[in-house]
Write a protein that holds these residues in place. Structure first.
Motif, mmCIF file in Angstrom:
data_model
loop_
_atom_site.group_PDB
_atom_site.id
_atom_site.type_symbol
_atom_site.label_atom_id
_atom_site.label_comp_id
_atom_site.label_asym_id
_atom_site.label_seq_id
_atom_site.Cartn_x
_atom_site.Cartn_y
_atom_site.Cartn_z
ATOM 1 N N MET A 176 -11.734 19.382 3.501
ATOM 2 C CA MET A 176 -11.428 19.277 2.070
ATOM 3 C C MET A 176 -10.894 17.883 1.742
ATOM 4 O O MET A 176 -10.317 17.215 2.594
ATOM 5 C CB MET A 176 -10.402 20.336 1.663
ATOM 6 C CG MET A 176 -10.961 21.751 1.632
ATOM 7 S SD MET A 176 -9.817 22.969 0.948
ATOM 8 C CE MET A 176 -8.629 23.065 2.282
ATOM 9 N N ILE A 177 -11.097 17.488 0.489
ATOM 10 C CA ILE A 177 -10.575 16.208 0.035
ATOM 11 C C ILE A 177 -9.047 16.265 0.014
ATOM 12 O O ILE A 177 -8.460 17.264 -0.422
ATOM 13 C CB ILE A 177 -11.117 15.868 -1.372
ATOM 14 C CG1 ILE A 177 -12.641 15.714 -1.326
ATOM 15 C CG2 ILE A 177 -10.474 14.587 -1.899
ATOM 16 C CD1 ILE A 177 -13.274 15.551 -2.697
ATOM 17 N N ASP A 178 -8.410 15.220 0.459
ATOM 18 C CA ASP A 178 -6.948 15.164 0.522
ATOM 19 C C ASP A 178 -6.385 14.653 -0.801
ATOM 20 O O ASP A 178 -6.055 13.469 -0.951
ATOM 21 C CB ASP A 178 -6.508 14.261 1.671
ATOM 22 C CG ASP A 178 -4.994 14.222 1.828
ATOM 23 O OD1 ASP A 178 -4.320 15.162 1.356
ATOM 24 O OD2 ASP A 178 -4.488 13.240 2.413
ATOM 25 N N PHE A 179 -6.302 15.544 -1.792
ATOM 26 C CA PHE A 179 -5.744 15.179 -3.094
ATOM 27 C C PHE A 179 -4.222 15.103 -3.006
ATOM 28 O O PHE A 179 -3.584 15.933 -2.362
ATOM 29 C CB PHE A 179 -6.133 16.210 -4.157
ATOM 30 C CG PHE A 179 -7.575 16.130 -4.583
ATOM 31 C CD1 PHE A 179 -8.001 15.157 -5.463
ATOM 32 C CD2 PHE A 179 -8.507 17.042 -4.098
ATOM 33 C CE1 PHE A 179 -9.326 15.079 -5.868
ATOM 34 C CE2 PHE A 179 -9.842 16.979 -4.479
ATOM 35 C CZ PHE A 179 -10.244 15.990 -5.367
ATOM 36 N N GLN A 180 -3.647 14.099 -3.709
ATOM 37 C CA GLN A 180 -2.206 13.904 -3.726
ATOM 38 C C GLN A 180 -1.732 13.734 -5.165
ATOM 39 O O GLN A 180 -2.466 13.231 -6.023
ATOM 40 C CB GLN A 180 -1.824 12.653 -2.918
ATOM 41 C CG GLN A 180 -2.167 12.729 -1.437
ATOM 42 C CD GLN A 180 -1.353 13.781 -0.714
ATOM 43 O OE1 GLN A 180 -0.174 13.969 -1.000
ATOM 44 N NE2 GLN A 180 -1.980 14.475 0.241
ATOM 45 N N PRO A 181 -0.483 14.134 -5.460
ATOM 46 C CA PRO A 181 0.053 13.911 -6.811
ATOM 47 C C PRO A 181 0.034 12.430 -7.179
ATOM 48 O O PRO A 181 0.140 11.560 -6.300
ATOM 49 C CB PRO A 181 1.491 14.436 -6.712
ATOM 50 C CG PRO A 181 1.477 15.377 -5.557
ATOM 51 C CD PRO A 181 0.477 14.827 -4.580
ATOM 52 N N ILE A 182 -0.113 12.142 -8.469
ATOM 53 C CA ILE A 182 -0.044 10.759 -8.938
ATOM 54 C C ILE A 182 1.335 10.197 -8.614
ATOM 55 O O ILE A 182 2.358 10.816 -8.916
ATOM 56 C CB ILE A 182 -0.314 10.686 -10.447
ATOM 57 C CG1 ILE A 182 -1.790 10.993 -10.727
ATOM 58 C CG2 ILE A 182 0.043 9.314 -11.004
ATOM 59 C CD1 ILE A 182 -2.143 11.017 -12.193
ATOM 60 N N GLN A 183 1.339 9.024 -8.007
ATOM 61 C CA GLN A 183 2.589 8.372 -7.645
ATOM 62 C C GLN A 183 2.844 7.192 -8.586
ATOM 63 O O GLN A 183 1.949 6.367 -8.802
ATOM 64 C CB GLN A 183 2.537 7.888 -6.198
ATOM 65 C CG GLN A 183 2.350 9.018 -5.200
ATOM 66 C CD GLN A 183 2.219 8.509 -3.783
ATOM 67 O OE1 GLN A 183 2.987 7.657 -3.340
ATOM 68 N NE2 GLN A 183 1.224 9.014 -3.060
ATOM 69 N N LYS A 184 4.040 7.137 -9.109
ATOM 70 C CA LYS A 184 4.395 6.102 -10.077
ATOM 71 C C LYS A 184 4.135 4.702 -9.534
ATOM 72 O O LYS A 184 3.616 3.832 -10.241
ATOM 73 C CB LYS A 184 5.868 6.275 -10.462
ATOM 74 C CG LYS A 184 6.385 5.281 -11.466
ATOM 75 C CD LYS A 184 7.759 5.669 -11.982
ATOM 76 C CE LYS A 184 8.764 5.843 -10.865
ATOM 77 N NZ LYS A 184 10.124 6.144 -11.390
ATOM 78 N N GLU A 185 4.482 4.482 -8.274
ATOM 79 C CA GLU A 185 4.351 3.150 -7.702
ATOM 80 C C GLU A 185 2.897 2.764 -7.414
ATOM 81 O O GLU A 185 2.604 1.603 -7.086
ATOM 82 C CB GLU A 185 5.170 3.044 -6.410
ATOM 83 C CG GLU A 185 4.770 3.997 -5.318
ATOM 84 C CD GLU A 185 5.469 5.351 -5.404
ATOM 85 O OE1 GLU A 185 5.468 6.078 -4.400
ATOM 86 O OE2 GLU A 185 6.020 5.668 -6.489
ATOM 87 N N LYS A 186 1.954 3.711 -7.562
ATOM 88 C CA LYS A 186 0.544 3.413 -7.306
ATOM 89 C C LYS A 186 -0.291 3.351 -8.580
ATOM 90 O O LYS A 186 -1.524 3.223 -8.503
ATOM 91 C CB LYS A 186 -0.048 4.454 -6.355
ATOM 92 C CG LYS A 186 0.462 4.362 -4.926
ATOM 93 C CD LYS A 186 -0.313 5.284 -4.009
ATOM 94 C CE LYS A 186 0.104 5.104 -2.543
ATOM 95 N NZ LYS A 186 -0.690 5.972 -1.651
ATOM 96 N N ILE A 187 0.339 3.420 -9.742
ATOM 97 C CA ILE A 187 -0.415 3.449 -10.998
ATOM 98 C C ILE A 187 -1.316 2.225 -11.142
ATOM 99 O O ILE A 187 -2.492 2.340 -11.510
ATOM 100 C CB ILE A 187 0.544 3.592 -12.197
ATOM 101 C CG1 ILE A 187 1.078 5.027 -12.247
ATOM 102 C CG2 ILE A 187 -0.159 3.242 -13.511
ATOM 103 C CD1 ILE A 187 2.139 5.275 -13.299
ATOM 104 N N GLU A 188 -0.798 1.051 -10.853
ATOM 105 C CA GLU A 188 -1.620 -0.156 -10.984
ATOM 106 C C GLU A 188 -2.786 -0.130 -9.994
ATOM 107 O O GLU A 188 -3.883 -0.629 -10.302
ATOM 108 C CB GLU A 188 -0.758 -1.399 -10.779
ATOM 109 C CG GLU A 188 0.243 -1.645 -11.897
ATOM 110 C CD GLU A 188 -0.418 -1.727 -13.270
ATOM 111 O OE1 GLU A 188 -1.444 -2.430 -13.388
ATOM 112 O OE2 GLU A 188 0.091 -1.088 -14.215
#
Length: 296
Positions: free
Chosen positions: A1-13
């Protein structure tokens, strides 16, 4: 399965590098908004072959909708979606697509999907100058509401842009609005999203304002940039006893956003009253949304 992760603030850019922001108007480009609502909608992201895929989850394992991938290899990412959905025992539904994303999916997989319109998810997008100046006969009623508000409250009303010193006043408006509408703020998703916006106000590049009457905060708004052309109004709340205050804060805040060509005031959630309110401001663009499911 694809390893989906929550949106991380520090990775927005980093997430944004997978999209073309030249003419971006839709909320699908706004990862700040995605981060704010991450807990409520369980929006998660993954990168497959240098291509970003977003997905909305029901719980830890069940996906209710994927988003159209963007990046180096969208065809391969859609194939990965098919495989991922099969492993999860789900349908590979691709949701919340713009018209251009729908066309891209159809070009990559001709006659493979059935498409449906998602009217409750369409964005209402306005010319910023229209909301700031309210020109012509079509905005006559809005100008009247604003004039009545200022006649009623005269020097007792003031408009103040948000900074870290008055975020508590904006939250106070949210709490009073919840009380007015018999909503428990502790269990209300929008309150949690707004708390995230306040906590990351500077880091996320949020902008907003509060209206006070006799030093009581009675209306607030807050949003974030989609692109150099478009600003996204993420939150807007006001107390109904102050007649005309929604028109006032909409207009006054728009006057601070004239460097943007457009203001996106987001969807109507399928609510008739909200739809009428958004149409009453005469959107320049109604940004349609579509979903797709594989043909049997």
């Amino acid at each position: 399965m694809i390893d989906f992760q929550p949106i991380q603030k520090e990775k927005i850019e980093e997430y944004k590098t997978y999209y073309d922001y030249t003419d971006a108007l839709g909320c699908e480009f706004n990862f700040v908004s995605g981060y704010l609502w991450n807990e409520e909608y369980q929006l998660r992201v993954a990168v497959v072959d240098d291509t970003l895929i977003k997905a909305y989850f029901r719980d830890d394992t069940r996906v209710w909708g994927y988003c159209m991938p963007s990046g180096k290899n969208p065809r391969g990412a859609v194939e990965a979606i098919f495989e991922d959905a099969g492993e999860r025992g789900e349908t590979a539904q691709i949701a919340y697509m713009s018209a251009s994303e729908r066309d891209r999916l159809e070009s990559l997989f001709p006659d493979r999907f059935i498409f449906d319109v998602e009217p409750e998810n369409q964005d209402y997008i306005y010319l910023s100058q229209d909301l700031a100046t309210l020109p012509g006969k079509k905005y006559h009623a809005k100008r009247n509401h604003i004039s009545k508000f200022y006649r009623t409250y005269a020097d007792d009303a003031r408009f103040v842009t948000l900074d870290t010193d008055n975020l508590g006043d904006a939250m106070r408006v949210m709490e009073l609005w919840c009380k007015e509408n018999n909503i428990d703020p502790a269990g209300y998703g929008e309150v949690r999203a707004f708390q995230r916006a306040c906590e990351g106000f500077e880091e996320l590049g949020m902008h907003g304002a509060v209206i006070y009457v006799n030093d009581l905060p009675v209306a607030m708004t807050m949003g974030s940039e989609i692109s150099a052309k478009c600003f996204d109004v993420n939150f807007e709340k006001a107390l109904r006893e102050y007649d005309g205050v929604y028109a006032v804060i909409n207009n006054a805040f728009a006057k601070t956003l004239t460097k943007y060509t457009y203001i996106n005031r987001e969807e109507d959630l399928g609510l008739e009253g909200l739809r009428k309110a958004k149409l009453s401001y005469h959107p320049a663009v109604i940004y349609s949304r579509f979903s797709a499911v594989p043909k049997p």
